[in-house]
Design an enzyme around this catalytic site. Structure first.
Site, PDB file in Angstrom:
ATOM      1  N   LEU A  35      46.187  56.118  28.593  1.00  0.00           N
ATOM      2  CA  LEU A  35      46.431  56.072  30.034  1.00  0.00           C
ATOM      3  C   LEU A  35      47.884  56.368  30.395  1.00  0.00           C
ATOM      4  CD1 LEU A  35      43.571  54.752  29.952  1.00  0.00           C
ATOM      5  CD2 LEU A  35      44.284  53.416  31.934  1.00  0.00           C
ATOM      6  N   ALA A  58      43.641  48.920  32.109  1.00  0.00           N
ATOM      7  CA  ALA A  58      44.738  48.761  33.061  1.00  0.00           C
ATOM      8  C   ALA A  58      45.931  48.122  32.362  1.00  0.00           C
ATOM      9  CB  ALA A  58      44.310  47.892  34.244  1.00  0.00           C
ATOM     10  N   TYR A  59      47.076  48.216  33.006  1.00  0.00           N
ATOM     11  CA  TYR A  59      48.258  47.454  32.592  1.00  0.00           C
ATOM     12  C   TYR A  59      48.151  46.114  33.308  1.00  0.00           C
ATOM     13  CZ  TYR A  59      53.192  46.322  31.723  1.00  0.00           C
ATOM     14  OH  TYR A  59      54.355  45.719  31.308  1.00  0.00           O
ATOM     15  N   THR A  99      42.210  44.390  41.874  1.00  0.00           N
ATOM     16  CA  THR A  99      42.603  42.992  41.735  1.00  0.00           C
ATOM     17  C   THR A  99      42.936  42.315  43.057  1.00  0.00           C
ATOM     18  OG1 THR A  99      44.352  41.583  40.766  1.00  0.00           O
ATOM     19  CG2 THR A  99      44.951  43.821  41.323  1.00  0.00           C
ATOM     20  N   ASP A 100      42.828  41.003  43.054  1.00  0.00           N
ATOM     21  CA  ASP A 100      43.259  40.187  44.183  1.00  0.00           C
ATOM     22  C   ASP A 100      44.768  40.263  44.395  1.00  0.00           C
ATOM     23  OD1 ASP A 100      43.054  38.665  41.589  1.00  0.00           O
ATOM     24  OD2 ASP A 100      44.226  37.204  42.713  1.00  0.00           O
ATOM     25  N   TYR A 123      52.838  44.419  39.464  1.00  0.00           N
ATOM     26  CA  TYR A 123      51.445  44.608  39.078  1.00  0.00           C
ATOM     27  C   TYR A 123      50.586  44.908  40.305  1.00  0.00           C
ATOM     28  CZ  TYR A 123      46.676  43.386  37.690  1.00  0.00           C
ATOM     29  OH  TYR A 123      45.311  43.400  37.487  1.00  0.00           O
ATOM     30  N   LYS A 127      48.640  48.489  41.246  1.00  0.00           N
ATOM     31  CA  LYS A 127      47.187  48.528  41.432  1.00  0.00           C
ATOM     32  C   LYS A 127      46.839  49.017  42.840  1.00  0.00           C
ATOM     33  CE  LYS A 127      44.346  47.291  38.927  1.00  0.00           C
ATOM     34  NZ  LYS A 127      43.541  48.067  37.936  1.00  0.00           N
TER      35      LYS A 127
END
Length: 289
Positions: A35, A58-59, A99-100, A123, A127
Site C-alpha cells: 500500500l 490500513a495504517y 473509522t469513527d 490517523y 482516513k
C-alpha cells in the site's frame, strides 16, 4: 458476478476473518501489493479482474501516525484512491473500511453518516482523505465506518485486557470515551454482504456505519471481558486526561447505523456475544496471531 473477490490485506483482524468466511477470495499482502505503492495496488486490480474489491488494509497505528503522517497518508488515502479509480474504470464495486476517528467526538448523539467530519489527529485526517478520494473516483463504492474492532487475533483491546487482567488485581481504564465495540467476524460478514449487494444494486453506493451494540465506555467493555473470562481483575474508571496519548481520541464514537440497516439489512451486532465467540476461539487455541 464473475471473477474472484479481491481483498487487500492478509494479517489484520478483518482480513483474517474474511479469509475464514470467504476462503475462495484472493488476499493480497505487502509482498503482493504494498500500500506504500498505490500504483501497485491499481495494477493488482487490473491484472486480477475481480468481481469486487474490499480494502481491509490500513495504517492503524494511531499514535505513531503523529510522527509518520506522510506514510499514513500514502497508505490510508493515496492507496485507496488508486484502488477506487481502478475499480471505477473496471466497473466493479469497491468497499473501503473507515473509522469513527474521522469525527471530533463532541456531543453525545450517534454520528450520522452525513455528519461533518472533524478528525482530531493524523490517523483520522488520513482516513478522511481516503474517504474523499474514494468518492471522487466516481465508481460503485461503499465507505464503511466502524469502531473498536476486536477478535481472537492481532492487536486489539480485548486481547490486551485478557493479558493484563491475568497479571494484575486492578487496572485503570478510560471511562469517558463511549463507542460501539465491533466483532471483526461481524464486520467481515457485513463487508461481504455489502460488496455483493453493490454489484446487484449500484445505486446503494455511499457512506455507511457499522458498529456493535450497545454503546459503552472502554471501562465497561473491560468489565464485560473480565466477567466473561472469569478474571477477578477490578476496573478503576479514569478520565482520558489521566491517560495521555500522543494522538487524541474522540470522546463520542457512537455511530448511527440506521442507514446500513435500511440499505443492506445489516443489524448492529451484539458485541457481548462477540466477546463470547472470541473467548471460545482463544480457548480452542485459534487466537495465536
Amino acid at each position: 458476478m464473475s471473477g474472484a473477490l479481491l481483498v487487500f490485506g492478509q494479517t489484520g483482524q478483518l482480513a483474517q476473518e474474511l479469509a475464514r468466511i470467504a476462503p475462495d477470495a484472493r488476499f493480497l499482502g505487502r509482498t503482493d501489493a504494498d500500500l506504500r505503492d498505490p500504483e501497485a495496488c491499481a495494477k493488482a486490480i487490473r491484472h486480477t479482474a475481480p468481481r469486487a474489491v474490499i480494502n481491509a488494509a490500513a495504517y492503524t497505528a494511531v499514535d505513531r501516525a503523529e510522527a509518520e503522517e506522510a506514510l499514513a497518508l500514502r497508505i490510508n488515502a493515496e492507496a485507496p484512491a488508486a484502488m477506487a479509480a481502478a475499480c471505477a474504470v473496471a466497473g466493479i464495486p469497491f468497499v473501503q473500511v473507515s473509522t469513527d476517528y474521522v469525527f471530533d467526538g463532541t456531543g453525545n448523539a450517534p454520528w450520522a453518516t452525513d455528519a461533518t467530519p472533524g478528525p482530531l489527529g493524523t490517523y483520522g485526517r488520513t482516513k478522511h482523505a481516503g474517504e474523499a478520494a474514494v468518492r471522487a473516483a466516481g465508481g460503485v463504492h461503499a465507505i464503511l465506518r466502524t469502531s473498536w474492532v476486536f477478535s481472537a487475533r492481532g492487536h486489539n483491546f480485548l486481547r490486551t485486557m485478557l493479558r493484563l487482567g491475568a497479571e494484575r488485581a486492578e487496572i485503570a481504564v478510560v471511562a469517558d470515551q463511549i463507542g460501539g465495540p465491533t466483532p471483526a467476524d461481524a464486520l467481515a460478514e457485513a463487508c461481504l454482504a455489502i460488496a455483493t449487494q453493490l454489484a446487484e444494486t449500484p445505486a446503494k453506493s455511499g457512506t455507511y456505519h457499522f458498529a456493535g451494540t450497545p454503546d459503552i465506555s472502554w471501562a465497561g467493555f473491560a468489565r464485560e471481558i473480565f466477567a466473561q473470562a472469569n478474571l477477578p481483575c477490578a476496573v478503576r474508571d479514569i478520565a482520558s486526561a489521566d491517560y495521555p496519548t500522543p494522538a487524541p481520541r474522540p470522546a463520542n464514537s457512537r455511530l448511527d447505523c440506521a442507514a446500513t440497516m435500511g440499505a443492506f439489512g445489516l443489524m448492529r451486532p451484539d458485541w457481548r456475544q462477540g466477546v463470547a465467540r472470541v473467548l471460545a476461539q482463544i480457548t480452542a487455541g485459534e487466537g495465536t496471531r
